[in-house]
Design a protein around this motif. Structure first.
Motif, mmCIF file in Angstrom:
data_model
loop_
_atom_site.group_PDB
_atom_site.id
_atom_site.type_symbol
_atom_site.label_atom_id
_atom_site.label_comp_id
_atom_site.label_asym_id
_atom_site.label_seq_id
_atom_site.Cartn_x
_atom_site.Cartn_y
_atom_site.Cartn_z
ATOM 1 N N GLY A 204 16.367 6.311 -5.999
ATOM 2 C CA GLY A 204 17.381 7.252 -6.470
ATOM 3 C C GLY A 204 17.710 8.387 -5.526
ATOM 4 N N LYS A 205 16.868 8.626 -4.511
ATOM 5 C CA LYS A 205 17.096 9.816 -3.685
ATOM 6 C C LYS A 205 18.450 9.745 -2.993
ATOM 7 C CE LYS A 205 13.278 8.994 -1.396
ATOM 8 N NZ LYS A 205 12.128 9.135 -0.542
ATOM 9 N N ALA A 206 18.994 10.911 -2.622
ATOM 10 C CA ALA A 206 20.313 10.982 -2.004
ATOM 11 C C ALA A 206 20.243 10.461 -0.565
ATOM 12 C CB ALA A 206 20.812 12.417 -2.017
ATOM 13 N N TYR A 207 21.413 10.089 -0.020
ATOM 14 C CA TYR A 207 21.458 9.460 1.304
ATOM 15 C C TYR A 207 20.746 10.271 2.388
ATOM 16 C CZ TYR A 207 23.066 6.915 5.356
ATOM 17 O OH TYR A 207 23.093 6.205 6.532
ATOM 18 N N PRO A 208 20.958 11.602 2.497
ATOM 19 C CA PRO A 208 20.261 12.333 3.565
ATOM 20 C C PRO A 208 18.735 12.213 3.458
ATOM 21 C CG PRO A 208 21.970 13.701 2.587
ATOM 22 C CD PRO A 208 21.861 12.483 1.732
ATOM 23 N N ASP A 209 18.221 12.258 2.239
ATOM 24 C CA ASP A 209 16.774 12.084 2.051
ATOM 25 C C ASP A 209 16.352 10.658 2.380
ATOM 26 O OD1 ASP A 209 15.722 14.561 1.323
ATOM 27 O OD2 ASP A 209 16.359 14.336 -0.764
ATOM 28 N N ALA A 210 17.203 9.676 2.010
ATOM 29 C CA ALA A 210 16.850 8.266 2.211
ATOM 30 C C ALA A 210 16.840 7.914 3.701
ATOM 31 C CB ALA A 210 17.821 7.370 1.449
ATOM 32 N N ILE A 211 17.849 8.373 4.426
ATOM 33 C CA ILE A 211 17.889 8.068 5.857
ATOM 34 C C ILE A 211 16.761 8.836 6.557
ATOM 35 C CG2 ILE A 211 19.544 9.830 6.693
ATOM 36 C CD1 ILE A 211 19.962 6.190 7.592
ATOM 37 N N GLY A 212 16.469 10.040 6.052
ATOM 38 C CA GLY A 212 15.347 10.824 6.589
ATOM 39 C C GLY A 212 14.043 10.083 6.385
ATOM 40 N N GLU A 213 13.878 9.511 5.203
ATOM 41 C CA GLU A 213 12.634 8.768 4.956
ATOM 42 C C GLU A 213 12.543 7.518 5.826
ATOM 43 O OE1 GLU A 213 11.609 7.253 0.991
ATOM 44 O OE2 GLU A 213 10.012 6.089 1.926
ATOM 45 N N ALA A 214 13.653 6.777 5.943
ATOM 46 C CA ALA A 214 13.614 5.543 6.742
ATOM 47 C C ALA A 214 13.245 5.869 8.199
ATOM 48 C CB ALA A 214 14.963 4.833 6.666
ATOM 49 N N THR A 215 13.793 6.963 8.712
ATOM 50 C CA THR A 215 13.500 7.357 10.101
ATOM 51 C C THR A 215 12.029 7.751 10.237
ATOM 52 O OG1 THR A 215 15.738 8.242 10.155
ATOM 53 C CG2 THR A 215 14.312 8.842 11.988
ATOM 54 N N TYR A 216 11.576 8.567 9.290
ATOM 55 C CA TYR A 216 10.170 9.014 9.272
ATOM 56 C C TYR A 216 9.251 7.795 9.188
ATOM 57 C CZ TYR A 216 6.135 11.611 7.190
ATOM 58 O OH TYR A 216 4.909 12.150 6.884
ATOM 59 N N ALA A 217 9.631 6.820 8.347
ATOM 60 C CA ALA A 217 8.815 5.607 8.182
ATOM 61 C C ALA A 217 8.741 4.839 9.498
ATOM 62 C CB ALA A 217 9.412 4.725 7.081
ATOM 63 N N ALA A 218 9.869 4.691 10.170
ATOM 64 C CA ALA A 218 9.901 3.952 11.444
ATOM 65 C C ALA A 218 9.042 4.656 12.488
ATOM 66 C CB ALA A 218 11.342 3.840 11.936
ATOM 67 N N GLU A 219 9.069 5.982 12.471
ATOM 68 C CA GLU A 219 8.331 6.759 13.480
ATOM 69 C C GLU A 219 6.831 6.455 13.480
ATOM 70 O OE1 GLU A 219 9.058 8.495 16.025
ATOM 71 O OE2 GLU A 219 11.207 8.689 15.770
ATOM 72 N N PHE A 220 6.300 6.054 12.319
ATOM 73 C CA PHE A 220 4.865 5.724 12.298
ATOM 74 C C PHE A 220 4.591 4.486 13.148
ATOM 75 C CE2 PHE A 220 5.018 8.524 8.622
ATOM 76 C CZ PHE A 220 3.971 9.363 8.946
ATOM 77 N N PHE A 221 5.536 3.552 13.209
ATOM 78 C CA PHE A 221 5.333 2.393 14.096
ATOM 79 C C PHE A 221 5.334 2.839 15.550
ATOM 80 C CE2 PHE A 221 7.078 -0.101 10.379
ATOM 81 C CZ PHE A 221 5.882 -0.742 10.103
ATOM 82 N N ARG A 222 6.245 3.762 15.893
ATOM 83 C CA ARG A 222 6.281 4.210 17.282
ATOM 84 C C ARG A 222 5.006 4.981 17.629
ATOM 85 N NH1 ARG A 222 11.119 7.190 20.399
ATOM 86 N NH2 ARG A 222 11.128 8.706 18.687
ATOM 87 N N TRP A 223 4.667 5.946 16.740
ATOM 88 C CA TRP A 223 3.498 6.780 17.037
ATOM 89 C C TRP A 223 2.242 5.919 17.217
ATOM 90 C CZ3 TRP A 223 2.094 11.211 18.921
ATOM 91 C CH2 TRP A 223 0.751 11.611 18.783
ATOM 92 N N PHE A 224 2.036 4.974 16.274
ATOM 93 C CA PHE A 224 0.794 4.192 16.361
ATOM 94 C C PHE A 224 0.877 3.069 17.406
ATOM 95 C CE2 PHE A 224 -0.118 6.508 12.454
ATOM 96 C CZ PHE A 224 -1.367 7.005 12.813
ATOM 97 N N SER A 225 2.087 2.747 17.867
ATOM 98 C CA SER A 225 2.147 1.839 19.029
ATOM 99 C C SER A 225 1.597 2.585 20.244
ATOM 100 C CB SER A 225 3.589 1.375 19.281
ATOM 101 O OG SER A 225 4.355 2.399 19.889
ATOM 102 N N GLU A 226 1.774 3.900 20.225
ATOM 103 C CA GLU A 226 1.262 4.710 21.342
ATOM 104 C C GLU A 226 -0.231 5.013 21.172
ATOM 105 O OE1 GLU A 226 4.171 7.752 20.780
ATOM 106 O OE2 GLU A 226 5.699 6.688 21.932
ATOM 107 N N GLU A 227 -0.667 5.159 19.939
ATOM 108 C CA GLU A 227 -2.087 5.432 19.668
ATOM 109 C C GLU A 227 -2.958 4.183 19.825
ATOM 110 O OE1 GLU A 227 -3.963 8.492 18.506
ATOM 111 O OE2 GLU A 227 -2.320 8.933 19.872
ATOM 112 N N ALA A 228 -2.354 3.001 19.620
ATOM 113 C CA ALA A 228 -3.137 1.751 19.668
ATOM 114 C C ALA A 228 -3.896 1.626 20.985
ATOM 115 C CB ALA A 228 -2.214 0.546 19.478
ATOM 116 N N VAL A 229 -3.310 2.146 22.056
ATOM 117 C CA VAL A 229 -3.955 2.006 23.377
ATOM 118 C C VAL A 229 -4.820 3.227 23.703
ATOM 119 C CG1 VAL A 229 -2.223 0.434 24.318
ATOM 120 C CG2 VAL A 229 -1.830 2.906 24.470
ATOM 121 N N ARG A 230 -5.065 4.077 22.712
ATOM 122 C CA ARG A 230 -5.868 5.292 22.970
ATOM 123 C C ARG A 230 -7.077 5.372 22.034
ATOM 124 N NH1 ARG A 230 -0.623 6.894 24.020
ATOM 125 N NH2 ARG A 230 -0.457 7.062 26.265
#
Ligand code: NAP
Length: 476
Positions: A92-118
């Motif tokens: 139900g959340k509004a589009y700005p919150d939804a796109i914000g969440e999707a971006t935040y969610a994707a960022e965990f893949f990027r962050w932990f792709s960088e942490e995986a080698v550390r």
């Protein structure tokens, strides 16, 4: 709706009991679709699949794991809009919150792709014997991940990404209100190169039974939960039997302190973010807003204006900033907090009335002079209600801010950094926002103390939740 079955061992299954449950659109109360409901036997099948996938994944080099996670990030960034729309539909959340969440969610893949080698270890000489002390972190084993409905994508990826980076297979039990987003993530993970069995998803209308089954299997080694403190406590009891590694992100009751010298406009904008992101349905939402008596009138006036200007409606409307709450129960709870506070003497500045018609809407609401014995001072509001209290004495307000069994996040607004830092340090919270209404960041350790949880997600700490430390005493 393409993905509505269970996802076990890389295969879509209708479940051994062939049962389904409905997913409701909170904006109009219609049934979006029905989803397969996992049984105890399905949970056992998921554990077998995860166990079979474990050795191969744990044996891959950190770089290989990192490449898969990075690919998941790239793919999710390409499909942000699709994920945002699914989040709006079921949450139900509004589009700005939804796109914000999707971006935040994707960022965990990027962050932990960088942490995986550390995955840093340590080598040193034992002071007495001179032997080498070799310390390294190994994948802990199968992780059961249980997520809430308020962030259907991000609360999942915040656990999946570090678990995979660490070398662990996972079984996810998404919230029954919002299982669709997590199911839709599975084809993306397959495309990114996640092998079959490594990530499994089990929506279920019998969460207690399937989670208990998994937590009592000795092959499961980690339980990572985000949700209410009440359920977290129960899971800690269940985790005790197999002495599982628990990671618990639980409820909050965040205080927000606006000190006398604060920049009022900064504080109002920060409060809007801390209170209204995700329409208040966030564990980080400012629950108790304490404003110094010399500025409380101006602060309340400006905050009320901002709250009145928010457009409420269906999240798919591009102008809408505030969508509906998740369900009728949540709305009744929020409305009850407002009625209770007003009956005890709080002043209503805007909102406070449940609208007519379909959808679980509740208007942005501002209350001031909220008495200390109001229910919303002690419980999580989890809705768009700003509850303001006035303070005069700094020592007393710090004491009040700490006077709760929760300890997730607090916020402080002041122009005096020396004072601000010292107040932050005296707040008994896992996280503090200083002149900021947003603390969540994939690169930072998210988590609470006291009854707000155990462990941290994100940052360097996030991956350690899915590892066991091994020490080798070596002579050579
Ligand atoms: P919840 O009722 O605790 O449910 C969370 C998850 O646990 C859902 O997947 C739910 O499944 C499952 N569950 C419920 N009872 C269970 C049981 N007896 N055994 C096993 N699993 C069970 O919480 P919620 O209402 O979804 O979320 C709101 C709460 O989450 C708030 O208190 C909020 O503060 C907290 N939260 C905390 C954080 C944080 O990082 N600290 C972040 C977000 C939310 P079903 O849906 O099938 O019941």
């Amino acid at each position: 709706m393409n993905y509505t079955d269970l996802y076990i061992d890389g295969v879509w299954k209708s479940g051994t009991e062939n049962k389904r449950f409905d997913v409701i659109n909170p904006a109009d109360e219609t049934v979006i679709t029905s989803v397969a409901s996992a049984s105890v036997d399905d949970a056992k099948a998921a554990i077998n699949a995860a166990q079979n996938a474990f050795a191969d994944w744990a044996g891959r080099t950190p770089r290989e794991r990192s490449i898969v996670l990075r690919k998941a990030f790239d793919l999710m960034m390409e499909r942000l809009d699709d994920f945002a729309k699914l989040i709006i539909l079921e949450n139900g959340k509004a589009y700005p919150d939804a796109i914000g969440e999707a971006t935040y969610a994707a960022e965990f893949f990027r962050w932990f792709s960088e942490e995986a080698v550390r995955s840093d270890g340590m080598i040193t000489h034992a002071p007495a014997s001179g032997a080498r002390i070799v310390v390294q972190h190994k994948p802990a084993g199968i992780a059961v991940l249980i997520t809430p409905w308020n962030y259907p994508a991000a609360m999942g990826t915040r656990k999946i990404a570090p678990a995979l980076a660490a070398g662990c297979p996972v079984i996810i039990k998404p919230a029954s209100e919002t299982p669709l987003t997590m199911l839709a993530l599975m084809p993306l993970l397959e495309e990114a190169g996640v092998p079959k069995g490594l990530v499994n998803v089990l929506p279920s209308s019998q969460s207690s039974a399937i989670v208990d089954t998994m937590l009592s299997d000795s092959r499961v080694r980690v339980v990572s939960f985000t949700g209410s403190t009440e359920v977290g406590r129960k899971l800690l009891h269940s985790a005790a039997d197999q002495v599982l590694k628990p990671a618990m992100e639980l409820g909050g009751n965040a205080p927000l302190l606006v000190l006398e010298d604060a920049n009022i406009d900064t504080a109002v904008q920060g409060t809007m973010l801390a209170k209204m992101r995700n329409l208040g349905e966030a564990c980080t939402a400012a629950n108790r807003i304490y404003v110094h008596k010399n500025i409380v009138d101006e602060f309340t006036k400006k905050l009320t204006l901002e709250m009145k200007n928010l457009k409420v409606g269906n999240g798919f409307d591009p102008d809408v900033q505030i969508g509906p709450l998740i369900n009728e129960n949540t709305r009744n709870k929020v409305a009850g907090f407002v009625v209770d506070a007003i009956s005890k003497g709080a002043i209503l500045h805007t909102g406070g009335k449940v609208p007519e018609g379909k959808g679980y809407y509740y208007p942005p609401t501002v209350l001031s002079d909220v008495p200390k014995n109001s229910n919303c001072v002690h419980d999580e509001i989890f809705g768009p209600v700003a509850a303001i209290q006035t303070f005069e004495n700094l020592e007393a307000v710090i004491k009040d801010a700490n006077d709760t069994e929760y300890g997730l996040v607090a916020y402080v607004f002041t122009e005096n950094m020396k004072l601000g830092m010292s107040v932050c340090e005296r707040l008994e919270y896992g996280m503090v926002g200083l002149n900021r209404g947003l603390v969540s960041d994939p690169a930072a350790p998210f988590g609470g103390c006291k009854q707000s949880g155990l462990g941290r997600e994100g940052g360097h700490e996030g991956m350690l939740e899915f590892t066991e430390t091994q020490y080798i005493s070596a002579e050579w």
